[in-house]
Write a protein that holds these residues in place. Structure first.
Motif, PDB file in Angstrom:
ATOM      1  N   PHE A  20      48.491  86.338  20.537  1.00 26.17           N
ATOM      2  CA  PHE A  20      49.275  85.383  20.594  1.00 26.17           C
ATOM      3  C   PHE A  20      49.332  84.365  19.465  1.00 26.17           C
ATOM      4  CE2 PHE A  20      49.454  80.506  22.633  1.00 26.17           C
ATOM      5  CZ  PHE A  20      50.753  80.680  22.747  1.00 26.17           C
ATOM      6  N   ASN A  21      48.104  84.198  18.675  1.00 23.40           N
ATOM      7  CA  ASN A  21      48.392  83.454  17.534  1.00 23.40           C
ATOM      8  C   ASN A  21      47.955  84.072  16.042  1.00 23.40           C
ATOM      9  OD1 ASN A  21      48.351  80.723  18.615  1.00 23.40           O
ATOM     10  ND2 ASN A  21      46.583  80.953  19.569  1.00 23.40           N
ATOM     11  N   GLY A  22      47.771  85.416  16.457  1.00 27.64           N
ATOM     12  CA  GLY A  22      47.276  86.090  15.062  1.00 27.64           C
ATOM     13  C   GLY A  22      45.760  85.904  14.921  1.00 27.64           C
ATOM     14  N   GLY A  55      46.355  87.201  30.973  1.00 34.42           N
ATOM     15  CA  GLY A  55      46.687  85.835  30.103  1.00 34.42           C
ATOM     16  C   GLY A  55      45.582  84.962  30.299  1.00 34.42           C
ATOM     17  N   PHE A  56      46.082  83.847  29.720  1.00 31.58           N
ATOM     18  CA  PHE A  56      45.254  82.574  29.511  1.00 31.58           C
ATOM     19  C   PHE A  56      45.996  81.381  29.254  1.00 31.58           C
ATOM     20  CE2 PHE A  56      45.382  83.697  25.070  1.00 31.58           C
ATOM     21  CZ  PHE A  56      45.448  82.354  24.343  1.00 31.58           C
ATOM     22  N   VAL A  57      45.242  80.147  29.866  1.00 29.10           N
ATOM     23  CA  VAL A  57      45.830  78.865  29.678  1.00 29.10           C
ATOM     24  C   VAL A  57      44.669  78.055  29.228  1.00 29.10           C
ATOM     25  CG1 VAL A  57      46.668  76.650  30.746  1.00 29.10           C
ATOM     26  CG2 VAL A  57      47.766  78.976  31.284  1.00 29.10           C
ATOM     27  N   CYS A  58      44.944  77.150  28.198  1.00 26.96           N
ATOM     28  CA  CYS A  58      43.998  76.178  27.751  1.00 26.96           C
ATOM     29  C   CYS A  58      44.240  74.765  28.004  1.00 26.96           C
ATOM     30  CB  CYS A  58      43.474  76.345  26.351  1.00 26.96           C
ATOM     31  SG  CYS A  58      42.849  77.969  25.975  1.00 26.96           S
ATOM     32  N   VAL A  59      43.367  73.817  28.411  1.00 27.05           N
ATOM     33  CA  VAL A  59      43.850  72.455  28.652  1.00 27.05           C
ATOM     34  C   VAL A  59      42.747  71.737  27.679  1.00 27.05           C
ATOM     35  CG1 VAL A  59      43.758  70.670  30.398  1.00 27.05           C
ATOM     36  CG2 VAL A  59      44.504  73.073  30.881  1.00 27.05           C
ATOM     37  N   GLN A  60      43.065  70.828  26.899  1.00 26.28           N
ATOM     38  CA  GLN A  60      42.121  70.028  26.451  1.00 26.28           C
ATOM     39  C   GLN A  60      42.014  68.716  27.068  1.00 26.28           C
ATOM     40  OE1 GLN A  60      40.455  71.008  23.449  1.00 26.28           O
ATOM     41  NE2 GLN A  60      41.325  73.080  23.908  1.00 26.28           N
ATOM     42  N   LEU A  61      40.896  68.421  27.197  1.00 26.13           N
ATOM     43  CA  LEU A  61      40.592  67.098  27.937  1.00 26.13           C
ATOM     44  C   LEU A  61      40.369  66.083  27.007  1.00 26.13           C
ATOM     45  CD1 LEU A  61      38.307  68.846  30.610  1.00 26.13           C
ATOM     46  CD2 LEU A  61      40.739  67.832  30.933  1.00 26.13           C
ATOM     47  N   LYS A  62      41.447  65.175  26.672  1.00 24.59           N
ATOM     48  CA  LYS A  62      41.459  64.131  25.707  1.00 24.59           C
ATOM     49  C   LYS A  62      40.806  62.829  26.709  1.00 24.59           C
ATOM     50  CE  LYS A  62      45.650  64.352  24.468  1.00 24.59           C
ATOM     51  NZ  LYS A  62      46.753  63.954  23.883  1.00 24.59           N
ATOM     52  N   LYS A  63      40.008  62.052  25.903  1.00 24.76           N
ATOM     53  CA  LYS A  63      39.451  60.689  26.563  1.00 24.76           C
ATOM     54  C   LYS A  63      39.395  59.905  25.457  1.00 24.76           C
ATOM     55  CE  LYS A  63      37.583  58.528  30.164  1.00 24.76           C
ATOM     56  NZ  LYS A  63      37.774  57.412  29.886  1.00 24.76           N
ATOM     57  N   ARG A  80      50.350  88.479  28.291  1.00 21.56           N
ATOM     58  CA  ARG A  80      50.752  89.706  27.824  1.00 21.56           C
ATOM     59  C   ARG A  80      52.111  90.175  28.276  1.00 21.56           C
ATOM     60  NH1 ARG A  80      44.645  92.374  27.745  1.00 21.56           N
ATOM     61  NH2 ARG A  80      44.512  92.081  25.825  1.00 21.56           N
ATOM     62  N   PRO A  81      52.992  90.791  27.274  1.00 18.08           N
ATOM     63  CA  PRO A  81      54.314  91.015  27.415  1.00 18.08           C
ATOM     64  C   PRO A  81      54.354  91.969  28.717  1.00 18.08           C
ATOM     65  CG  PRO A  81      54.031  91.246  25.228  1.00 18.08           C
ATOM     66  CD  PRO A  81      52.428  90.909  25.807  1.00 18.08           C
ATOM     67  N   ASP A  82      53.420  92.940  29.110  1.00 17.14           N
ATOM     68  CA  ASP A  82      53.636  94.030  30.153  1.00 17.14           C
ATOM     69  C   ASP A  82      53.327  93.166  31.518  1.00 17.14           C
ATOM     70  OD1 ASP A  82      51.005  93.893  28.691  1.00 17.14           O
ATOM     71  OD2 ASP A  82      50.337  95.618  29.845  1.00 17.14           O
ATOM     72  N   TYR A  83      52.980  91.823  31.539  1.00 20.13           N
ATOM     73  CA  TYR A  83      52.573  91.209  32.622  1.00 20.13           C
ATOM     74  C   TYR A  83      53.588  89.920  32.788  1.00 20.13           C
ATOM     75  CZ  TYR A  83      48.172  93.569  33.262  1.00 20.13           C
ATOM     76  OH  TYR A  83      47.255  94.664  33.239  1.00 20.13           O
ATOM     77  N   ARG A  84      54.535  89.850  32.096  1.00 17.06           N
ATOM     78  CA  ARG A  84      55.425  88.724  32.194  1.00 17.06           C
ATOM     79  C   ARG A  84      56.588  88.950  33.217  1.00 17.06           C
ATOM     80  NH1 ARG A  84      56.294  87.736  25.604  1.00 17.06           N
ATOM     81  NH2 ARG A  84      53.994  87.230  25.305  1.00 17.06           N
ATOM     82  N   ARG A  86      56.112  87.890  36.380  1.00 14.96           N
ATOM     83  CA  ARG A  86      55.426  88.052  37.228  1.00 14.96           C
ATOM     84  C   ARG A  86      54.995  86.982  38.071  1.00 14.96           C
ATOM     85  NH1 ARG A  86      51.690  93.459  36.771  1.00 14.96           N
ATOM     86  NH2 ARG A  86      53.289  94.773  35.674  1.00 14.96           N
ATOM     87  N   GLY A  87      55.132  85.792  37.478  1.00 12.83           N
ATOM     88  CA  GLY A  87      54.962  84.560  38.073  1.00 12.83           C
ATOM     89  C   GLY A  87      53.362  84.278  37.462  1.00 12.83           C
ATOM     90  N   ILE A  88      52.810  84.956  36.580  1.00 12.46           N
ATOM     91  CA  ILE A  88      51.565  84.638  36.345  1.00 12.46           C
ATOM     92  C   ILE A  88      51.142  83.349  35.605  1.00 12.46           C
ATOM     93  CG2 ILE A  88      49.472  85.783  34.594  1.00 12.46           C
ATOM     94  CD1 ILE A  88      50.587  88.473  35.590  1.00 12.46           C
ATOM     95  N   ALA A  89      52.254  83.006  34.592  1.00 14.21           N
ATOM     96  CA  ALA A  89      51.905  81.754  33.765  1.00 14.21           C
ATOM     97  C   ALA A  89      51.972  80.651  34.732  1.00 14.21           C
ATOM     98  CB  ALA A  89      53.134  81.739  32.598  1.00 14.21           C
ATOM     99  N   ARG A  90      52.995  80.674  35.563  1.00 11.21           N
ATOM    100  CA  ARG A  90      53.099  79.724  36.681  1.00 11.21           C
ATOM    101  C   ARG A  90      51.612  79.424  37.535  1.00 11.21           C
ATOM    102  NH1 ARG A  90      57.530  77.335  39.533  1.00 11.21           N
ATOM    103  NH2 ARG A  90      58.831  78.750  38.345  1.00 11.21           N
ATOM    104  N   LYS A  91      51.238  80.694  38.065  1.00 14.88           N
ATOM    105  CA  LYS A  91      49.958  80.561  38.744  1.00 14.88           C
ATOM    106  C   LYS A  91      48.970  79.974  38.140  1.00 14.88           C
ATOM    107  CE  LYS A  91      51.422  84.503  41.638  1.00 14.88           C
ATOM    108  NZ  LYS A  91      51.319  85.854  42.062  1.00 14.88           N
ATOM    109  N   MET A  92      48.658  80.329  36.475  1.00 13.62           N
ATOM    110  CA  MET A  92      47.478  79.726  35.753  1.00 13.62           C
ATOM    111  C   MET A  92      47.759  78.468  35.616  1.00 13.62           C
ATOM    112  SD  MET A  92      46.702  82.536  33.036  1.00 13.62           S
ATOM    113  CE  MET A  92      48.272  82.728  32.199  1.00 13.62           C
ATOM    114  N   LEU A  93      48.927  77.895  35.481  1.00 13.46           N
ATOM    115  CA  LEU A  93      49.495  76.634  35.309  1.00 13.46           C
ATOM    116  C   LEU A  93      48.830  75.810  36.295  1.00 13.46           C
ATOM    117  CD1 LEU A  93      52.374  76.896  32.944  1.00 13.46           C
ATOM    118  CD2 LEU A  93      50.336  75.760  32.311  1.00 13.46           C
TER     119      LEU A  93
END
Length: 142
Positions: A20-22, A55-63, A80-84, A86-93
């Motif tokens: 994702f980020n190199g 895949g993954f999702v990161c959430v920063q908790l600012k306070k 990952r491209p081979d999993y796109r 399929r609703g995975i990003a939506r489910k993780m979010l």
């Protein structure tokens, strides 16, 4: 399955982050340490096949002392491209938001995405995110 990341996911997260980020400074060991000690981040993963993560999702908790509530910011979303498509990003979010709402006092979520990232903007809009009139600015450290 969508779930919180564990230290056992560190090697896979290193690979996903590089996709994702190199390649950067994040190693499996630094990711393991972060998962154990960083109380200001929630990491959600989606299990794929053969022990790999999809895949993954990161959430920063600012306070801030100025507000009672946390201000969670979704900082990373990768599938990952081979999993796109399929609703995975939506489910993780959705999982990440529901988890944060149960654990932390908060009233909204923030996220940033590229102005040309049409697919991401469509997904975020479908999940109820909308433009809030704020302007994102950045300055490189000197």
């Amino acid at each position: 399955m969508i779930r919180l990341a564990s230290v056992g996911d560190a090697a896979e997260l290193e690979l996903l982050n590089a996709e994702f980020n190199g390649r950067g400074e994040a190693t499996a060991e630094s990711i393991r340490t972060s998962l154990l000690t960083n109380r200001h981040e929630v990491v959600v993963v989606a299990d794929g096949e053969s022990g790999r993560l999809a895949g993954f999702v990161c959430v920063q908790l600012k306070k801030s002392f100025c507000c009672e509530d946390f201000m969670p910011e979704i900082t990373e979303v990768y599938v990952r491209p081979d999993y796109r498509r399929r609703g995975i990003a939506r489910k993780m979010l959705t999982f990440a938001q529901e988890y944060c709402k149960k654990i932390y006092p908060l009233h909204s979520f923030e996220l940033l995405t590229g102005s040309d990232n049409t697919a991401a903007k469509k997904l975020y809009s479908a999940l109820g995110f909308e433009y809030d009139g704020e302007v994102h600015m950045a300055k490189h450290a000197e």
